[in-house]
Design a protein around this motif. Structure first.
Motif, mmCIF file in Angstrom:
data_model
loop_
_atom_site.group_PDB
_atom_site.id
_atom_site.type_symbol
_atom_site.label_atom_id
_atom_site.label_comp_id
_atom_site.label_asym_id
_atom_site.label_seq_id
_atom_site.Cartn_x
_atom_site.Cartn_y
_atom_site.Cartn_z
ATOM 1 N N ASP A 191 0.804 -1.216 0.000
ATOM 2 C CA ASP A 191 0.000 0.000 0.000
ATOM 3 C C ASP A 191 0.845 1.278 0.000
ATOM 4 N N LYS B 66 1.732 3.412 -5.140
ATOM 5 C CA LYS B 66 0.451 3.735 -5.781
ATOM 6 C C LYS B 66 0.542 3.539 -7.290
ATOM 7 N N GLY C 164 -1.912 4.515 -10.553
ATOM 8 C CA GLY C 164 -3.115 5.198 -11.012
ATOM 9 C C GLY C 164 -3.947 5.785 -9.878
ATOM 10 N N GLY C 165 -3.305 6.183 -8.803
ATOM 11 C CA GLY C 165 -4.015 6.769 -7.677
ATOM 12 C C GLY C 165 -4.524 5.756 -6.668
ATOM 13 N N PHE C 166 -4.358 4.473 -6.958
ATOM 14 C CA PHE C 166 -4.817 3.426 -6.038
ATOM 15 C C PHE C 166 -3.618 2.751 -5.395
ATOM 16 N N LYS C 167 -3.780 2.348 -4.158
ATOM 17 C CA LYS C 167 -2.712 1.643 -3.456
ATOM 18 C C LYS C 167 -2.502 0.275 -4.099
ATOM 19 N N TRP D 194 -5.012 -2.779 -5.321
ATOM 20 C CA TRP D 194 -5.069 -3.167 -6.725
ATOM 21 C C TRP D 194 -4.907 -4.670 -6.884
#
Length: 85
Positions: free
Chosen positions: A41, A44, A46-49, A53
């Motif tokens: 986590d 990142k 694309g803005g996601f952890k 993902w």
């Protein structure tokens, strides 16, 4: 090599491939998605952890790739033992 010995060797290799590929899938889905989620986590995409993902998308993508790898391995194995077309 007799027909029975050939069939036995074929299935032994097939089971070996299955074990390896399922182990990879387990490590990606369970390991990356659950066990190492907190460590992943910190990265990142694309803005996601990354842990999120893997838990949501990554293990499915890896599974689909492993299906194609398995098909390729089985085609080679079929040719090796004379079962292919």
């Amino acid at each position: 090599m007799t027909k029975q010995e050939k069939a036995t060797a074929y299935w032994k290799e097939n089971i070996k491939y299955l074990f390896i590929l399922l182990t990879i899938w387990f490590l990606v889905s369970y390991g990356a998605g659950i066990l190492f989620k907190d460590a992943l986590d910190t990265i990142k995409i694309g803005g996601f952890k990354l842990g999120f993902w893997f838990a949501q998308q990554g293990s499915m993508y890896v599974f689909v790739v492993l299906i194609f790898v398995y098909v390729r391995l089985m085609n080679k194995l079929d040719k090796k033992y004379g079962y292919g077309a």
